[in-house]
Design an enzyme around this catalytic site. Structure first.
Site, PDB file in Angstrom:
ATOM      1  N   ASP A 200      33.009  50.084  20.950  1.00 47.95           N
ATOM      2  CA  ASP A 200      32.963  48.804  21.638  1.00 47.95           C
ATOM      3  C   ASP A 200      31.821  48.876  22.655  1.00 47.95           C
ATOM      4  O   ASP A 200      31.423  49.964  23.086  1.00 47.95           O
ATOM      5  CB  ASP A 200      34.297  48.558  22.346  1.00 47.95           C
ATOM      6  CG  ASP A 200      34.246  47.393  23.311  1.00 47.95           C
ATOM      7  OD1 ASP A 200      33.902  46.287  22.879  1.00 47.95           O
ATOM      8  OD2 ASP A 200      34.533  47.608  24.507  1.00 47.95           O
TER       9      ASP A 200
ATOM     10  N   ASP B 243      31.069  46.338  25.720  1.00 42.42           N
ATOM     11  CA  ASP B 243      31.291  45.969  27.109  1.00 42.42           C
ATOM     12  C   ASP B 243      32.293  46.890  27.802  1.00 42.42           C
ATOM     13  O   ASP B 243      33.426  47.043  27.343  1.00 42.42           O
ATOM     14  CB  ASP B 243      31.791  44.528  27.198  1.00 42.42           C
ATOM     15  CG  ASP B 243      30.768  43.538  26.668  1.00 42.42           C
ATOM     16  OD1 ASP B 243      29.590  43.912  26.534  1.00 42.42           O
ATOM     17  OD2 ASP B 243      31.160  42.379  26.390  1.00 42.42           O
TER      18      ASP B 243
END
Length: 320
Positions: A73, A75
């Protein structure tokens, strides 16, 4: 689609969009990973941190395992804050948006924060508003701007600890992919700068190199991320039980649950609890009190560009 027959029409439609978004992201990721990198690998890290101090030598991955890969991922896992927020700051600086559009985005962001629910009508409105901005612009234009914005706002916000984990997979001969709801073009730039294999991101439709203002499927969020990873693994001939996934958010539990080696990185409270219950590995590279996150609701999907832009305007006004 026959397997979806037991679902209600609404649920069936949402699932179908997730599958479509995931397959589109996987196709775009494989295509972009085969293109030559536009720039060299960025070797900078977040200020005041060193890769060696941020993380111990990982026990995983296994060198030479060609059936394994890693999915990260973006962010608050790889990058401090939200990539779309930083991208919005860069676009605002370049006067990419009209004041009228900024006001509409600010209103939509306020709704998501105050309501606290994923209202379908407001979600659709936010997505359409954000997509209307890029409609008619060339993909190459946004890519060029994205390269500049990376240098201005993103390069010094990479978590060295997470980057060390990604490098461990690369050193073991494995492919490493970003998986994010951010636009695939932005995610691809970040992946290239970090020397990663490629990126799975939200795909906006384009024809002859020009954005149409429509999405392919839906934003790559939650279940759609899992579908993208599943589609990419099938296309690459990977064994998901030998793969790893890394995220900070409980929204990514579907993706983390797909692989044999899930990691919670800088986890939110829900993910931390879920991970401990299942004895998943945890890593936290934040110092002192929990690092503040840029508040961009996942419900907005590509409409997060609206929230990021509104936040960028507020930040700009406080500083001037």
């Amino acid at each position: 689609m026959a397997a979806l027959g037991w679902l209600t029409p609404r649920r069936r439609s949402a699932t179908a969009r997730s599958v479509l978004a995931g397959e589109a992201a996987a196709e775009a990721a494989r295509k972009s990973s085969q293109e030559p990198a536009a720039t060299g690998t960025d070797t900078s890290g977040a200020p005041g941190e060193s890769t060696e101090e941020a993380t111990p030598e990982p026990e995983f991955p296994v060198a030479g395992d060609s059936l394994a890969a890693a999915f990260f991922d973006l962010d608050n896992t790889v990058m401090q804050g939200a990539a779309i927020f930083h991208f919005g700051r860069g676009l605002y600086k370049r006067k990419f948006f009209q004041r009228r559009e900024l006001a509409r985005f600010a209103w939509q962001q306020a709704w998501f924060r105050l309501a606290g629910v994923e209202d379908p009508d407001h979600m659709q409105d936010a997505r359409e508003s954000a997509l209307s901005i890029v409609k008619g612009h060339r993909v190459s234009e946004l890519m060029s701007i994205g390269e500049e914005i990376y240098d201005e706002y993103m390069a010094d916000r990479i978590w060295p600890g997470t980057r060390a984990l990604a490098q461990a997979h690369l050193d073991a001969g494995q492919k490493v992919w970003l998986v994010t709801a951010a636009p695939v073009e932005t995610a691809t730039i970040i992946a290239r700068r970090l020397g990663l294999t490629g990126a799975l991101g939200t795909v906006a439709e384009s024809m002859d190199g020009v954005y149409t203002g429509r999405l392919v499927g839906e934003p790559l969020h939650g279940p759609a991320k899992a579908e993208a990873v599943r589609a990419l693994a099938a296309a690459e001939g990977l064994d998901l039980t030998r793969c790893a996934a890394y995220s900070d958010s409980h929204n990514d539990i579907p993706m983390l649950s797909l692989v044999g080696h899930p990691y919670a990185i800088n986890p939110d409270a829900k993910l931390a609890r879920y991970a401990r219950e299942r004895e998943w590995r945890l890593r936290d590279y934040r110092t002192g009190r929990k690092a503040a996150k840029v508040g961009i609701p996942a419900a907005a999907g590509v409409g997060a560009l609206a929230g990021g832009t509104a936040a960028a305007v507020a930040l700009h006004r406080r500083r001037h």
